[in-house]
Design a protein around this motif. Sequence first.
Motif, PDB file in Angstrom:
ATOM      1  N   LYS A 426       0.838  -1.199   0.000  1.00 25.40           N
ATOM      2  CA  LYS A 426       0.000   0.000   0.000  1.00 25.40           C
ATOM      3  C   LYS A 426       0.873   1.250   0.000  1.00 25.40           C
ATOM      4  O   LYS A 426       0.571   2.247  -0.675  1.00 25.40           O
ATOM      5  CB  LYS A 426      -0.907  -0.017   1.229  1.00 25.40           C
ATOM      6  N   TYR A 427       1.965   1.205   0.756  1.00 18.56           N
ATOM      7  CA  TYR A 427       2.914   2.323   0.781  1.00 18.56           C
ATOM      8  C   TYR A 427       3.468   2.591  -0.613  1.00 18.56           C
ATOM      9  O   TYR A 427       3.528   3.734  -1.076  1.00 18.56           O
ATOM     10  CB  TYR A 427       4.046   1.993   1.755  1.00 18.56           C
ATOM     11  N   ALA A 428       3.886   1.524  -1.308  1.00 14.11           N
ATOM     12  CA  ALA A 428       4.447   1.675  -2.654  1.00 14.11           C
ATOM     13  C   ALA A 428       3.413   2.255  -3.613  1.00 14.11           C
ATOM     14  O   ALA A 428       3.739   3.088  -4.470  1.00 14.11           O
ATOM     15  CB  ALA A 428       4.937   0.322  -3.168  1.00 14.11           C
ATOM     16  N   ASP A 429       2.157   1.844  -3.451  1.00 13.97           N
ATOM     17  CA  ASP A 429       1.107   2.364  -4.324  1.00 13.97           C
ATOM     18  C   ASP A 429       0.881   3.856  -4.056  1.00 13.97           C
ATOM     19  O   ASP A 429       0.698   4.642  -4.981  1.00 13.97           O
ATOM     20  CB  ASP A 429      -0.182   1.573  -4.106  1.00 13.97           C
ATOM     21  N   ARG A 430       0.888   4.239  -2.784  1.00 11.08           N
ATOM     22  CA  ARG A 430       0.716   5.656  -2.450  1.00 11.08           C
ATOM     23  C   ARG A 430       1.880   6.504  -2.958  1.00 11.08           C
ATOM     24  O   ARG A 430       1.701   7.677  -3.266  1.00 11.08           O
ATOM     25  CB  ARG A 430       0.570   5.829  -0.932  1.00 11.08           C
ATOM     26  N   ARG A 431       3.051   5.939  -3.023  1.00 13.48           N
ATOM     27  CA  ARG A 431       4.211   6.656  -3.574  1.00 13.48           C
ATOM     28  C   ARG A 431       4.172   6.698  -5.087  1.00 13.48           C
ATOM     29  O   ARG A 431       5.012   7.332  -5.723  1.00 13.48           O
ATOM     30  CB  ARG A 431       5.518   5.966  -3.136  1.00 13.48           C
ATOM     31  N   ASN A 432       3.177   6.036  -5.695  1.00 16.10           N
ATOM     32  CA  ASN A 432       3.073   5.914  -7.149  1.00 16.10           C
ATOM     33  C   ASN A 432       4.339   5.266  -7.710  1.00 16.10           C
ATOM     34  O   ASN A 432       4.871   5.663  -8.747  1.00 16.10           O
ATOM     35  CB  ASN A 432       2.818   7.261  -7.815  1.00 16.10           C
ATOM     36  N   ALA A 433       4.812   4.236  -6.987  1.00 10.50           N
ATOM     37  CA  ALA A 433       6.003   3.499  -7.427  1.00 10.50           C
ATOM     38  C   ALA A 433       5.686   2.699  -8.682  1.00 10.50           C
ATOM     39  O   ALA A 433       4.607   2.107  -8.778  1.00 10.50           O
ATOM     40  CB  ALA A 433       6.466   2.553  -6.318  1.00 10.50           C
ATOM     41  N   PRO A 434       6.584   2.663  -9.659  1.00  9.02           N
ATOM     42  CA  PRO A 434       6.324   1.864 -10.869  1.00  9.02           C
ATOM     43  C   PRO A 434       6.384   0.372 -10.592  1.00  9.02           C
ATOM     44  O   PRO A 434       5.748  -0.424 -11.288  1.00  9.02           O
ATOM     45  CB  PRO A 434       7.435   2.297 -11.820  1.00  9.02           C
ATOM     46  N   ALA A 435       7.162  -0.028  -9.576  1.00 10.96           N
ATOM     47  CA  ALA A 435       7.324  -1.458  -9.304  1.00 10.96           C
ATOM     48  C   ALA A 435       7.837  -1.654  -7.887  1.00 10.96           C
ATOM     49  O   ALA A 435       8.368  -0.723  -7.262  1.00 10.96           O
ATOM     50  CB  ALA A 435       8.304  -2.090 -10.297  1.00 10.96           C
ATOM     51  N   VAL A 436       7.660  -2.880  -7.385  1.00 11.56           N
ATOM     52  CA  VAL A 436       8.314  -3.270  -6.136  1.00 11.56           C
ATOM     53  C   VAL A 436       9.220  -4.459  -6.429  1.00 11.56           C
ATOM     54  O   VAL A 436       8.961  -5.254  -7.342  1.00 11.56           O
ATOM     55  CB  VAL A 436       7.304  -3.636  -5.025  1.00 11.56           C
ATOM     56  N   VAL A 437      10.298  -4.557  -5.657  1.00 13.69           N
ATOM     57  CA  VAL A 437      11.235  -5.672  -5.785  1.00 13.69           C
ATOM     58  C   VAL A 437      11.181  -6.468  -4.493  1.00 13.69           C
ATOM     59  O   VAL A 437      11.256  -5.891  -3.393  1.00 13.69           O
ATOM     60  CB  VAL A 437      12.666  -5.168  -6.040  1.00 13.69           C
ATOM     61  N   MET A 438      11.046  -7.794  -4.629  1.00  8.78           N
ATOM     62  CA  MET A 438      10.926  -8.662  -3.449  1.00  8.78           C
ATOM     63  C   MET A 438      12.046  -9.700  -3.440  1.00  8.78           C
ATOM     64  O   MET A 438      12.305 -10.337  -4.459  1.00  8.78           O
ATOM     65  CB  MET A 438       9.556  -9.349  -3.463  1.00  8.78           C
ATOM     66  N   LEU A 439      12.709  -9.830  -2.267  1.00  8.35           N
ATOM     67  CA  LEU A 439      13.748 -10.833  -2.075  1.00  8.35           C
ATOM     68  C   LEU A 439      13.463 -11.564  -0.768  1.00  8.35           C
ATOM     69  O   LEU A 439      13.749 -11.045   0.320  1.00  8.35           O
ATOM     70  CB  LEU A 439      15.144 -10.206  -1.981  1.00  8.35           C
ATOM     71  N   GLY A 440      12.859 -12.715  -0.883  1.00  5.78           N
ATOM     72  CA  GLY A 440      12.723 -13.575   0.282  1.00  5.78           C
ATOM     73  C   GLY A 440      13.935 -14.472   0.403  1.00  5.78           C
ATOM     74  O   GLY A 440      14.882 -14.400  -0.396  1.00  5.78           O
ATOM     75  N   GLY A 441      13.920 -15.359   1.370  1.00  7.83           N
ATOM     76  CA  GLY A 441      15.044 -16.263   1.567  1.00  7.83           C
ATOM     77  C   GLY A 441      15.293 -17.142   0.362  1.00  7.83           C
ATOM     78  O   GLY A 441      16.455 -17.395  -0.008  1.00  7.83           O
TER      79      GLY A 441
END
Length: 495
Positions: A426-441
């Motif tokens: 939700k934070y990324a959407d409010r920032r109008n981010a073009p994408a999120v990057v996810m790194l799990g284990g």
Amino acid sequence: MTDDTSDTPEQTFRPEARAPRGFADKRARDLRAERAILEAVSAVYERYGFEALDTGAFEYADALGKFLPDSDRPNEGVFALQDDDEQWMALRYDLTAPLARFAAQNWETLPKPFRRYAFGPVWRNEKPGPGRFRQFIQCDADTVGSARPEADAEIIAMAVEGLEAAGLPRGAAVLKINNRKLLNGLLTAAGADSAGQKLAVLRAVDKLDRLGVEGVRLLLGEGRLDESGDFTKGAGLKGKAVDSVLDFVQAGAGGRAATLDNLAKVIGGSAEGDEGLLELSRIDAALTSLGIADDQAFIDPSIVRGLEYYTGAVFEAELLLQTTDEKGAKVSFGSIGGGGRYDDLVARFTGTATPATGFSFGVTRLAAALRAAGREPGGEARGPVVVITFDQAHMPEYFSVVGQLRAAGIAAEVYLGTSGMKPQMKYADRRNAPAVVMLGGDEIAAGTVTIKDLDAGRLAAQGLSDNAAWKAERPGQQTIPRDQLVAAVQKIIGG
């Protein structure tokens, strides 16, 4: 009986969080819009050979001319304070008075004529209202030291190009031109000798758009009774004098050449009027040579605002673009800038007449006008790519990824709050981010990253991604090798 007052907890003062009236907070969208306008206009001004100049926010109050605070009301019109040497200083009211002071102070060493442009905040200690602020950004361009009408023409041409570069396409704004000497000569011939009577005529003519010809006719004569029953005293002109003023203000014919012909018939041989007519003719010739057409700048004898301040040519930029407010209702911005020739300002310091001409527009106002017309000056607000935080132990990996993106020129940040996955999205959407990057284990162990294309999600929500080919070309989420991260994000941002 005991005294309980000692047990009462001390009250903690908490000020109310509030911005001072007339001062606006600006977030990235507004700042980016103003920056885009200034960069575009500055490029035009520099192409015309104008030098950038910045003066301090404060000027000595006596340098501000008619805005000089008096001894009893030192903050009247300006924000003033007394320095330790007991001299009054005031935040600059505009950018013209500082230029006059600078030119007078450095005249011997300046190239002459001195051509400069400037932009920055100005402050006015006036009652704020809707769209009326006590602090706003202005942008000026002026030529000091040339009496040639061609200097006025260059300022006009530069204003036309500057406003177009700022985002107003041709036909969205027009520069209207007049000359104080024309009306002065006409009024002298009509018998309006006093400064008060001339000012009354100017005020009457300024109401032409609102009251029409007959309403102005009454105000030029004895006066006008409005619908509410209030009576406005007129300028006191008589029959033929009233007709000559009305003929003058209606002499505009669209094209500059045709208007000049009409004005030549109306002015009637007044020496000052003939001088003003010659100046307008030379401005027209220079504008034609510079490629400025009649639909970009034309002569309008009804333009009278500022004529009591200007000494010759005067010009006003009017917005023609259809504008609406946030609720879709039509709004009128009207004038978005103005200028003219002011040959007396530098003389306040030197005692010697120094010709000057310039144009000024409100950057904040122009940004608001462009936005109201559906033309966001700074483009769409884009936030950074957000790297989701899953585990404190993996923070070095997150910062390694964000460093990789930043090194490639991509705005990116690691989420540094303490919320879970859903609030981070939700934070990324409010920032109008073009994408999120996810790194799990699992991704870290495999040397991969997962990218979620938020732009694709927004387009899908608008029904713009309803075909299989589009989805295959732009998947909403993908897991890729770490060394392909930058290329994949660049494709999202550029796509």
